[in-house]
Design a protein around this motif. Structure first.
Motif, PDB file in Angstrom:
ATOM      1  N   LEU A 127       1.041  -1.132   0.033  1.00 36.72           N
ATOM      2  CA  LEU A 127       0.042  -0.006  -0.073  1.00 36.72           C
ATOM      3  C   LEU A 127       0.821   1.428  -0.047  1.00 36.72           C
ATOM      4  N   MET A 128       0.847   2.103  -1.017  1.00 40.24           N
ATOM      5  CA  MET A 128       1.860   3.050  -1.217  1.00 40.24           C
ATOM      6  C   MET A 128       1.484   4.234  -2.030  1.00 40.24           C
ATOM      7  N   GLY A 129       1.699   5.432  -1.565  1.00 37.41           N
ATOM      8  CA  GLY A 129       1.281   6.782  -1.982  1.00 37.41           C
ATOM      9  C   GLY A 129       2.205   7.009  -3.518  1.00 37.41           C
ATOM     10  N   PHE A 130       1.757   8.339  -3.879  1.00 34.81           N
ATOM     11  CA  PHE A 130       2.653   8.725  -4.894  1.00 34.81           C
ATOM     12  C   PHE A 130       2.702  10.300  -4.846  1.00 34.81           C
ATOM     13  N   GLY A 131       3.463  10.920  -5.521  1.00 32.62           N
ATOM     14  CA  GLY A 131       3.511  12.463  -5.614  1.00 32.62           C
ATOM     15  C   GLY A 131       2.950  12.935  -7.107  1.00 32.62           C
ATOM     16  N   LEU A 132       2.919  14.286  -6.902  1.00 29.21           N
ATOM     17  CA  LEU A 132       2.225  14.978  -7.977  1.00 29.21           C
ATOM     18  C   LEU A 132       3.124  15.069  -8.996  1.00 29.21           C
ATOM     19  N   ASP A 133       4.499  14.816  -8.938  1.00 25.32           N
ATOM     20  CA  ASP A 133       5.421  14.715 -10.211  1.00 25.32           C
ATOM     21  C   ASP A 133       5.634  13.309 -10.546  1.00 25.32           C
ATOM     22  N   GLY A 134       4.866  12.313 -10.055  1.00 26.03           N
ATOM     23  CA  GLY A 134       4.765  11.004 -10.378  1.00 26.03           C
ATOM     24  C   GLY A 134       5.575   9.911  -9.683  1.00 26.03           C
ATOM     25  N   THR A 136       6.937   7.669  -6.795  1.00 28.28           N
ATOM     26  CA  THR A 136       6.573   6.646  -5.830  1.00 28.28           C
ATOM     27  C   THR A 136       7.542   6.124  -4.883  1.00 28.28           C
ATOM     28  N   ALA A 137       7.218   5.636  -3.632  1.00 30.11           N
ATOM     29  CA  ALA A 137       7.954   5.312  -2.753  1.00 30.11           C
ATOM     30  C   ALA A 137       9.215   6.254  -2.562  1.00 30.11           C
ATOM     31  N   GLY A 138      10.320   6.006  -2.496  1.00 31.49           N
ATOM     32  CA  GLY A 138      11.421   6.889  -2.579  1.00 31.49           C
ATOM     33  C   GLY A 138      12.157   6.829  -3.875  1.00 31.49           C
ATOM     34  N   ILE A 139      11.501   6.789  -4.710  1.00 34.14           N
ATOM     35  CA  ILE A 139      12.075   6.699  -6.342  1.00 34.14           C
ATOM     36  C   ILE A 139      11.843   8.133  -7.056  1.00 34.14           C
ATOM     37  N   PHE A 140      12.821   8.838  -7.272  1.00 36.84           N
ATOM     38  CA  PHE A 140      12.567  10.038  -7.888  1.00 36.84           C
ATOM     39  C   PHE A 140      13.333  10.278  -9.139  1.00 36.84           C
ATOM     40  N   ASP A 141      14.500   9.478  -9.319  1.00 42.31           N
ATOM     41  CA  ASP A 141      15.177   9.448 -10.326  1.00 42.31           C
ATOM     42  C   ASP A 141      14.889   8.318 -11.455  1.00 42.31           C
ATOM     43  N   LYS A 142      14.428   8.840 -12.641  1.00 39.07           N
ATOM     44  CA  LYS A 142      13.971   7.893 -13.720  1.00 39.07           C
ATOM     45  C   LYS A 142      14.979   6.808 -14.195  1.00 39.07           C
ATOM     46  N   PHE A 188      -5.227  14.224 -11.180  1.00 35.42           N
ATOM     47  CA  PHE A 188      -3.646  14.067 -11.775  1.00 35.42           C
ATOM     48  C   PHE A 188      -3.588  12.581 -12.111  1.00 35.42           C
ATOM     49  N   PHE A 189      -3.937  11.756 -11.310  1.00 34.66           N
ATOM     50  CA  PHE A 189      -3.979  10.435 -11.695  1.00 34.66           C
ATOM     51  C   PHE A 189      -4.588   9.807 -13.016  1.00 34.66           C
ATOM     52  N   LYS A 190      -5.768  10.311 -13.025  1.00 31.69           N
ATOM     53  CA  LYS A 190      -6.552  10.021 -14.339  1.00 31.69           C
ATOM     54  C   LYS A 190      -5.872  10.510 -15.678  1.00 31.69           C
ATOM     55  N   ILE A 199       7.162   7.807 -13.089  1.00 33.60           N
ATOM     56  CA  ILE A 199       7.702   6.709 -12.352  1.00 33.60           C
ATOM     57  C   ILE A 199       6.588   5.594 -12.132  1.00 33.60           C
ATOM     58  N   LEU A 200       5.537   6.202 -11.451  1.00 39.79           N
ATOM     59  CA  LEU A 200       4.741   5.176 -10.980  1.00 39.79           C
ATOM     60  C   LEU A 200       4.095   4.280 -11.698  1.00 39.79           C
TER      61      LEU A 200
END
Length: 213
Positions: A127-134, A136-142, A188-190, A199-200
């Motif tokens: 069960l995990m969230g996501f940010g408005l930059d896309g 998720t978890a601690g993964i920011f670098d594509k 945003f997700f839609k 990333i997500l």
């Protein structure tokens, strides 16, 4: 195109009961391993701990919550994802919490974490969230999306170092559920759910649940 259940809830009561129903497929196990992020996920779960404990008691199962990402800051720092879980679950009879990244000193922790991760095997559900930059978890670098390791290290948008289970590791989970709150993230997700530049969307998620009150 992936098949994803996108569902909105107007109350935490309805959402936690929906989530608990999804846990029942694991009732044949004595312990259900759930990967969890911080932020809105931790707030939602902590708010509904009594419902989760009631489910455990009624079905004779235990839940092990396993943190999937952490900020590399000192324990007393309120930015840590684990603090709320530790404080609220210390007296729980049925739910335990584990942070594989509990002492993320970058000079020392790589090898020990690799050993710790092995004992968790695959997670039953995440069960995990996501940010408005896309992210998720601690993964920011594509560039980290394609890592074959079980964990990655990168920096978030505030230049804080983060350590996280990798997408490779998370995608071996039996089920991945995205969770968020508010209409802004829902819209945003839609818009981006089929856009692989985010990333997500490299996650094998099957559900996205929104709490909109």
């Amino acid at each position: 195109m992936r098949k994803t259940l996108i569902k909105k809830f107007n109350s935490e009561f309805d959402l936690i009961n929906f989530f608990i129903d999804s846990l029942k497929k694991f009732n044949d196990k004595s312990k259900i391993r759930i990967g969890v992020s911080g932020g809105s996920v931790s707030e939602f779960l902590i708010n509904n701990i009594k419902s989760l404990e009631r489910y455990c008691k009624d079905n004779l199962v235990y839940i092990q919550l396993i943190l999937i990402d952490e900020r590399c800051v000192k324990f007393e720092n309120n930015l840590r994802n684990d603090k709320k879980y530790i404080n609220e679950l210390k007296n729980s009879k049925y739910i335990t919490f584990h942070n594989p990244f509990k002492n993320p000193k970058l000079k020392y922790f790589l090898y020990p974490i690799e050993k710790l991760l092995r004992k968790y095997d695959e997670l039953d559900i995440v069960l995990m969230g996501f940010g408005l930059d896309g992210h998720t978890a601690g993964i920011f670098d594509k560039k980290k999306i394609f890592s074959k390791h079980d964990y990655i290290i990168n920096q978030d948008n505030n230049d804080l170092r983060r350590v996280s289970f990798s997408l490779n590791y998370l995608n071996n989970s039996k089920k991945i559920v995205l969770f968020s709150t508010g209409n802004t993230k829902y819209e945003f997700f839609k818009k981006i759910k089929n856009n692989n530049n985010y990333i997500l969307n490299s996650l094998n998620y099957s559900e996205c649940l929104f709490l909109i009150i």
